[in-house]
Scaffold this active site. Structure first.
Site, short mmCIF file in Angstrom:
data_model
loop_
_atom_site.label_atom_id
_atom_site.label_comp_id
_atom_site.label_asym_id
_atom_site.label_seq_id
_atom_site.Cartn_x
_atom_site.Cartn_y
_atom_site.Cartn_z
N HIS A 114 5.02 -17.92 41.76
CA HIS A 114 4.52 -16.80 41.72
C HIS A 114 5.07 -15.66 40.52
O HIS A 114 4.52 -15.69 39.37
CB HIS A 114 4.45 -15.93 42.87
CG HIS A 114 3.50 -14.68 42.86
ND1 HIS A 114 4.10 -13.52 43.39
CD2 HIS A 114 2.56 -14.26 42.07
CE1 HIS A 114 3.16 -12.41 43.03
NE2 HIS A 114 2.22 -12.92 42.44
N CYS A 133 9.50 -12.24 48.29
CA CYS A 133 8.88 -11.12 47.32
C CYS A 133 7.40 -10.44 47.60
O CYS A 133 6.94 -9.39 47.85
CB CYS A 133 9.12 -11.53 45.75
SG CYS A 133 10.81 -11.43 45.44
N HIS A 134 6.55 -11.70 47.58
CA HIS A 134 5.00 -11.48 47.69
C HIS A 134 4.47 -12.33 48.61
O HIS A 134 3.27 -12.47 48.71
CB HIS A 134 4.53 -11.56 46.45
CG HIS A 134 4.81 -10.76 45.20
ND1 HIS A 134 6.09 -11.13 44.53
CD2 HIS A 134 4.92 -9.40 45.07
CE1 HIS A 134 6.40 -10.08 43.79
NE2 HIS A 134 5.78 -9.04 44.06
N GLY A 135 5.33 -13.03 49.58
CA GLY A 135 4.55 -13.57 50.76
C GLY A 135 3.98 -14.89 50.34
O GLY A 135 2.92 -15.11 50.99
#
Lengths: 169, 421, 259
Positions: A114, A133-135
């Site tokens: 990502h 960080c963003h799953g």
């Protein structure tokens, strides 16, 4: 007569501009290329890792080109789980056989596809990795299953120099 | 300024220009009326701009790879020379570029001295120029320290110690400059910071230098005031641009020769030895462009007075517009000044030569005579010459070879034209 | 144009004076033909490879070359050993690495990315082993000596008995090209000291020339690229200068002034 003169003048000016532009271009290139990896960085492109002390179910993380590389010795359960997944279910279809030549050893860049964070080991919904960080959730083969990451974690070029040593790069 | 009112043709151009008159500025620069009789000595202004830009661009690149630490500076320079893509090229351009910059600035200054470009109404241009020159010396000196070789270290030691000549506070100032009790890591990092800053100060001053130039316009080889625009002038673009470009290319050929074929000839071999605080090189010499001042420093036997003499040699230039009392600008019409001018050139070259030699015996004697003459030129010869010299008749215009008779008549005409303006 | 040529001559004079003033301080060095001098100068590959052999077998026991890596040996414009040869050379050295997982330092065979192995741990150790004199690092030695290659070449052959009246301390030797004539390195070269694999006769003169060539490359590894690029750049600049000159003439012909 005057027309001819104009043409000649135009040619002279065009040639001067053209030659000048080539020089400007040739001068700018070194200023750009100097920011590319230098010779000493390129020389460190490969690294050798001793994996004799890694037991099944353990992961070691080594630094290669400034990035973490996960080397995991997978358990039979993990291998079975990774190999049972149907390719259609995957966001980025890759078979586990392609990702881990020797099923026991998974060697991959520990970088979330990502935005480049390092995922956590043995976390997430698929018993693999989870990026805080963003799953993004990765499975036991390091493939993206859920979350914003677009592709599976990358497999670097590597080889077994002997049964105890992996050469990455 | 006498520029005609400029209106952009396009609607957007007009809209933009009403808010930020960049197009008016561009138009002013291209149309700027320039005397058509400028010779090649006038091309060095453009060449100097090129030098400054080259130093800033290559310097930025080097700063991306250089490490300002006493333990790593020398290594990082070698890293640039060996491993960084085109690093050797960029460093050699930067190192030789400093020398080329000074070569050009000396020609520029001596052109000004010959044609009287520092005289009214151009005193401010001249003084800004002197400040630029001082900053150039500071930048060059600190830049030379950065590779952290033997000459870097000992050059820094010697030059910073000049401040210890100041009575009472000298020692304190030197310690403050060093950030320690000798030239060391704190000195290196602050020199790096200042070396990075100064070129941008110079750039700002160059803008002022050119701005101040564009108010009265260029001086010219004849040295008389000209009406602008008139048949005596040409627009800056394309006439002067192409001429400056041609001269710049010739300059670049010489520059390229140094960079590609003798890149280290202007440097000193000792600077390829890493700095060692325990061993001073046998023979400390500054870079060639500082040698005349170094000779003046060493020619005075007293520490404080030596420093004062060296600094005076530079600052005296700032007073030049008032020390030179002659009303005539160009040396072309001043037969006596012309001879003294060439003697001064020789004097400075001699100072440069003895500056590179050991300060003893005959060399020291020559240095003393040359130093005395340097000050004599500015403090005695120039003021007296203005009153005593019998100048040649000067022309009324640069296009018509009509002689205007006596200098006084021409001066009257100069006054007249400035009133009209 | 006349003025212009005057400026140009000034440049030439300026560069001439510079080199003269440097040359004035020097003593006469031994002369030899260096293949890397001149507009198109290139290194003699065989000489570089032989020079590397002399360096490893003779110099490297005292002198480090800390800025060179084994990969440089295979680099273009250098000795140009094959990659396999360079790897073999690197592997023949024991390199200190670590710390390992237990926190210990260990040795392993060298890799291409490793720097040349140093004979001593640090400067102090080097001084202690050499009677207080530090054998200088050789990476940029040629550029760090006023006489450059000619100086090094002469120095290696400049050992002789001290003239009458000159007394030497223990561990100090007489060399006629050394600054002050006293040197702490003894004469290292003798005929046949190394056995060149290409069959070249290893005379002192030959070894001096080879190792000096090698040192020149070590100090200026991009010399060949620099010469080639320089030639192209100058030819290019001359062409552009001619074009600009005629463009200038044409533009200025619109007004009646000589440019």
């Amino acid at each position: 007569m005057s027309e001819k003169k104009t043409n000649r003048r135009d040619f002279l000016f065009t040639a001067t501009y053209a030659v000048g532009a080539v020089g400007v271009g040739a001068t700018i290139w070194p200023m750009i290329d100097q920011m590319n990896p230098d010779a000493s960085v390129k020389a460190l492109a490969s690294t050798e890792v001793d994996v004799s002390a890694v037991n099944p179910g353990k992961t070691i993380t080594v630094l290669w080109r400034g990035k973490p590389v996960f080397i995991r010795r997978r358990t039979q359960d993990e291998i079975a789980e990774a190999r049972s997944v149907k390719l259609e279910e995957l966001k980025h279809p890759e078979s586990d056989e392609d990702r881990a030549k020797d099923p026991e050893w998974l060697v991959m860049l520990g970088v979330c596809t990502h935005l480049g964070c390092v995922p956590l080991d043995q976390k997430g919904d698929y018993n693999g990795w989870f990026c805080p960080c963003h799953g993004s959730h990765y499975d036991t083969s390091g493939r993206i299953r859920k979350g914003p990451a677009p592709t599976n974690m990358e497999i670097p070029k590597y080889e077994f120099v002997n049964s105890n040593t992996i050469k990455i790069g | 300024m006498s520029d005609h009112q400029y209106t952009p043709e396009s609607k957007f151009g007009k809209w933009f220009n009403d808010r930020l008159p960049l197009l008016t500025l561009a138009n002013h620069l291209t149309d700027y009326p320039t005397p058509k009789n400028l010779n090649y000595w006038w091309t060095f202004g453009g060449i100097l701009t090129f030098c400054l830009i080259t130093q800033i661009v290559t310097g930025l690149v080097l700063a991306m790879h250089y490490i300002a630490h006493a333990d790593m500076a020398f290594d990082s320079v070698e890293h640039i020379m060996r491993d960084v893509n085109y690093g050797w090229l960029i460093r050699y351009i930067h190192a030789n570029g400093a020398s080329m910059f000074f070569l050009a600035v000396y020609i520029h200054i001596f052109r000004s001295l010959f044609y009287g470009s520092y005289k009214a109404p151009r005193e401010i241009i001249w003084i800004i120029g002197i400040i630029i020159y001082l900053l150039m010396m500071a930048a060059a000196f600190m830049g030379y320290v950065l590779p952290w070789g033997q000459m870097s270290f000992w050059g820094a030691t010697v030059i910073t110690n000049l401040f210890s000549a100041i009575p009472l506070v000298g020692e304190g100032i030197v310690t403050w400059l060093w950030g320690g009790y000798s030239v060391d890591n704190p000195t290196l990092t602050r020199f790096f910071t200042l070396h990075y800053l100064i070129p941008f100060l110079i750039l700002g001053l160059v803008v002022l230098h050119i701005w101040a130039l564009h108010v009265p316009g260029n001086n010219n080889p004849v040295g008389i005031d000209i009406k602008k625009p008139s048949k005596d002038t040409v627009p800056f673009h394309p006439y002067i641009v192409i001429k400056d470009g041609f001269a710049l290319l010739m300059f670049m050929i010489v520059f390229a020769f140094f960079v590609f074929y003798t890149p280290n000839i202007l440097g000193h071999a000792d600077n390829y030895i890493e700095a060692d605080p325990l061993v001073t090189p046998a023979h400390i010499v500054p870079e060639w462009y500082l040698l005349p001042f170094y000779a003046i420093l060493r020619s005075v036997p007293d520490k404080l007075l030596g420093v004062v003499a060296m600094l005076s040699a530079i600052f005296i230039l700032a007073a030049l517009p008032w020390l030179d009392t002659s009303k005539i600008r160009s040396a072309v019409f001043r037969p006596l000044y012309r001879q003294f001018y060439w003697i001064l050139v020789a004097d400075v070259l001699i100072l440069g030569y003895v500056g590179a030699m050991p300060a003893e015996g005959l060399y020291l004697l020559i240095a003393r005579v040359a130093t005395a003459y340097y000050f004599l030129h500015f403090l005695v010869i120039l003021p007296v010459l203005g009153f005593r010299e019998k100048t040649l008749p000067i022309p009324l215009s640069i296009t018509e070879p009509v002689l205007g008779g006596s200098p006084n008549l021409a001066t009257a005409k100069n006054k007249e034209s400035s009133i009209i303006k | 144009m006349k003025n212009f040529l005057r400026i140009f001559y000034l440049f030439i004079l300026f560069s001439g004076v510079q080199s003269n003033s440097i040359a004035a301080e020097k003593i006469e060095y031994l002369k030899t033909d260096w293949s890397f001098k001149g507009l198109f100068g290139k290194f003699d590959r065989a000489a570089l490879q032989r020079g590397y052999q002399v360096y490893t077998e003779v110099c490297s026991s005292c002198h480090s070359m800390k800025y060179l890596s084994y990969r440089n040996l295979a680099q273009k414009g250098g000795p140009e050993f094959t990659e396999a040869q360079a790897k073999a050379i690197a592997a023949s050295f024991e390199v200190k690495d670590g710390p390992n997982a237990d926190g210990d330092m260990f040795t392993r065979p060298g890799k291409l990315s490793d720097k040349f192995v140093m004979p001593y741990e640090n400067v102090k150790a080097a001084q202690a082993a050499n009677g207080g004199a530090y054998p200088p690092d050789m990476s940029v030695l040629v550029k760090a000596r006023g006489g450059g290659v000619d100086y090094i070449y002469s120095l290696l052959q400049g050992y002789e008995d001290p003239p009458v009246g000159v007394t030497l301390d223990d561990g100090v030797y007489y060399n006629k090209y050394m600054y002050g004539n006293k040197i702490k390195m003894s004469n290292q070269l003798s005929d046949g000291l190394v056995e060149y694999s290409d069959g070249t006769n290893a005379t002192v003169e030959q070894m001096s020339k080879d190792v000096t060539t090698f040192l020149m490359w070590a100090a200026e590894p991009h010399l060949e690229a620099r010469h080639q690029m320089g030639f192209k750049a100058i030819i290019y600049l001359i062409i552009l200068t001619v074009l600009v000159y005629f463009s200038m003439k044409r533009i200025w012909s619109r007004i009646e002034t000589e440019v």
